[in-house]
Design an enzyme around this catalytic site. Sequence first.
Site, short mmCIF file in Angstrom:
data_model
loop_
_atom_site.label_atom_id
_atom_site.label_comp_id
_atom_site.label_asym_id
_atom_site.label_seq_id
_atom_site.Cartn_x
_atom_site.Cartn_y
_atom_site.Cartn_z
N SER A 234 -2.14 -5.14 -6.65
CA SER A 234 -2.67 -4.40 -5.30
C SER A 234 -1.78 -3.12 -5.21
O SER A 234 -0.60 -3.22 -5.85
CB SER A 234 -2.56 -5.44 -4.21
OG SER A 234 -1.17 -5.14 -3.78
N ASP A 235 -2.39 -2.18 -4.61
CA ASP A 235 -1.33 -0.93 -4.24
C ASP A 235 -0.40 -1.59 -3.02
O ASP A 235 -0.49 -2.87 -2.69
CB ASP A 235 -2.24 -0.02 -3.86
CG ASP A 235 -1.47 1.43 -3.80
OD1 ASP A 235 -0.19 1.09 -3.83
OD2 ASP A 235 -1.85 2.52 -3.93
N ALA A 236 0.55 -0.68 -2.93
CA ALA A 236 1.66 -1.35 -1.92
C ALA A 236 1.25 -1.60 -0.49
O ALA A 236 0.61 -0.79 0.10
CB ALA A 236 2.86 -0.25 -1.75
N PHE B 298 -6.49 1.81 -2.01
CA PHE B 298 -6.50 1.36 -0.66
C PHE B 298 -7.95 1.42 0.20
O PHE B 298 -8.00 0.93 1.15
CB PHE B 298 -5.44 2.42 0.19
CG PHE B 298 -4.14 2.44 -0.32
CD1 PHE B 298 -3.60 1.11 0.14
CD2 PHE B 298 -3.38 3.40 -0.69
CE1 PHE B 298 -2.05 1.02 -0.21
CE2 PHE B 298 -1.80 3.33 -1.12
CZ PHE B 298 -1.26 2.09 -0.91
N ALA C 108 -1.44 -3.24 0.03
CA ALA C 108 -2.88 -3.17 0.53
C ALA C 108 -3.35 -4.57 0.72
O ALA C 108 -4.47 -4.56 1.59
CB ALA C 108 -3.51 -2.85 -1.06
#
Length: 770
Positions: free
Chosen positions: A288-290, A257, A292
Amino acid sequence: MKITFKTLNAVFAFILLAALTVSCSKKSEMDKFIDSLLSQMSVEEQIGQLNLHSMGFRSSAALTDDNETVKAVKTGNMGALYGFGGDPATMRKLQEYALQSPHGIPLMFGMDVIHGYQTIFPVPLAISNTWNREMVEKSARIAATEASSSGINWVFSPMVDICHDARWGRIVEGAGEDPYLGGEMAKAMVWGYQGHDDVFSDNEVLACVKHYALYGAAEAGRDYNTVNLGRQEILNNWMRPYKDAAEAGAASYMSSFNEYEGIPATANKYLLTDLLRDEFGFDGFVVSDATAVAELVNHGIGDLQEASARALQAGLDMDMNSDGFIGTLKKSLDEGRVTKADIEKACRRILEAKYKLGLFDDPFKYIDEEKVKTNIFTPENRAFARELARESQVLLKNDGVLPLSKNARIALVGPFANNASDMSGAWAMSAKASDNVTILQGVKEALGTSGKLTTAQGSKITAQPIRGGFGVGFTRNEGAGRGPAAPEKTNAQLIAEAVAAARAADVVVACVGEPNSMSGEGSSRADISIPDVQVELLKALKATGKPIVMVLTTGRPLTLTWEDENMNAILNTWSLGTESGHAIADVLFGDANPSGKLTTSFPRMVGQLPLYYNHKNTGRPHPDFEPYRKFTSCYMDVINAPLYPFGYGLSYTTFEYSPVTLSASSMPVNGKVTASVTVKNTGKYDGKEAVQLYIHDVYSTSTRPVKELRGFEKVDIKAGESKTVTFEICSDDLAYYNHDLKWVCESGDYEIMIGPNSKDTGEPVILTVQ
Ligand code: BGC
């Protein structure tokens, strides 16, 4: 035929060549398959593969034709789904829908399996305290077997972010502050999940290394915050675990993030491509992160279309939950903002992962209703969880009160004494609190019917309910009534009950600390002490004059200065998972000898943060334990030393280290030497000891840390026996990234130290590199 070294070499060379040929031909088969598939897929379908969503449901009943996920899967607008488990029927149905999509490309199923699936192991920070590579690998192996039995083929683990700042709640998910140890743990986890080769059997799953990169360096320990570190610093002290995981064969990475050098990691080409792929040799896919990708808009690098295009071109392959790729990449392609090749490259990487998993051969490979019944939460898995939980505990102080006698009258008090849900630790999504063995249960079982045990809750956990207890939501609290009692009584009343129990006892075991919801994502704290209401309890117990063993539940290092001065023993148990109570009782009564050692420094005061043992010397160094002196690098109100240093942990026995001997006192730049030490168990108990090798480059062209861990071995030594531990040191162990960011081993003198922790490393011996 006489087998000589030469013939053996020839045989090995042949086998190696044959293996390489097989793996090359496998690769070319895969390439052919994917080339052909890609050439048939529409660009929309290719973009669909780059889309990852969390599941909003847990049961196949929700999978109706008008369900948005079902629609996306059927039309080929979904590459993978995550966030559920234990329900093969749902996965089977979804996979059947995926097979109806234009080219019938199967889905991957991901999940946050962080420290076990249903057999919950100690939190990752605790596991790193074992300094035991084999056990760490085995825990990931069991997690993979349990998760894959319920249909999962991709786990969002290991989390390998180095952290110097205990304020950051996510310190609980990693392996602490040291890049070498972090790298060893990362490799062990990757091998545990994926195995040691590139063939995935049906109980091996894709690992996802996170959070790439530098998420643990968030300024001031505030989650999601900016990272401000130079390239030389990150390469030397922060990136190693990510690099080691790539070398171990990790199949996927998750972008973080935070931003780095003014560019969020999710759109940062230097991190995602130049380092990860070109330097570290990673060839899998990056998710990607959630949300992001959508968050790039908040970071201020463009609207969702621009952000998505930048992320793709930086090297991101899959978008988790933002709908940035699925929603805007076709438009960007039409407008010439991204190319067909950019999209194809990302799609290829995802198809490759599916191919390697074997999903094109058998989309239902991981979905087996029978295995759910037989492979999960087995007695063997629980037995290992108990063993791992024993070895993860760190004895921080002991004036001799531990181990306890089973004949003693014991008052077991505190809000964690009979608390099942907080034994799981952050990120235990498939945990059932009702499965967790509480400390009370464990102690009762250990004592049997003859035990003289009283118990009381003693205090609330915090004075006020914890706001946004996100972490709690991550433990399915199915053990109603197994958390601390509802706070109908005042804290004073709860304390009074515990004090009464203490007065009637020989010894008090006070179970205090942080609940799960105080660490993990979005749980940074500026004050990292034990919550006040519990400290009031400890003070009242202290006033009884009874010896007190403090059993600490926590997801981060806490400031324990008062506790260290006033408690007779402190056993740090972190959150130990399913077998918590059994493993804690094992240690309390001496059925297991504690051998965990910290992988994070414990500060005396929060103002010391960031705090880490491998710091630089400065031009005005100040000895760690000396009081304030003007114009040296120290504080006016606290000494520099941590309360408990990196590598520290006590045992019921004692170990004595011999001086270090080197096989040679000098070596050429590309040479090797060995460093040895003999460790004697001088106490009455058999024990395990994590023997630690540190180096220090005396003079170098760029400044180097005062000490750096470069090796460790966990050895079993029986009472009265000695063992010699030998480490090989080669130039790579002495090398670093210099000012030009080149990996170099400079000639000159190096101090070599071996000891039980980062502070007590004894007299260094000098190794000269010529
Ligand atoms: C976390 C990740 C996690 C992801 C999916 C994010 O909020 O940062 O660690 O894997 O959610 O659950």
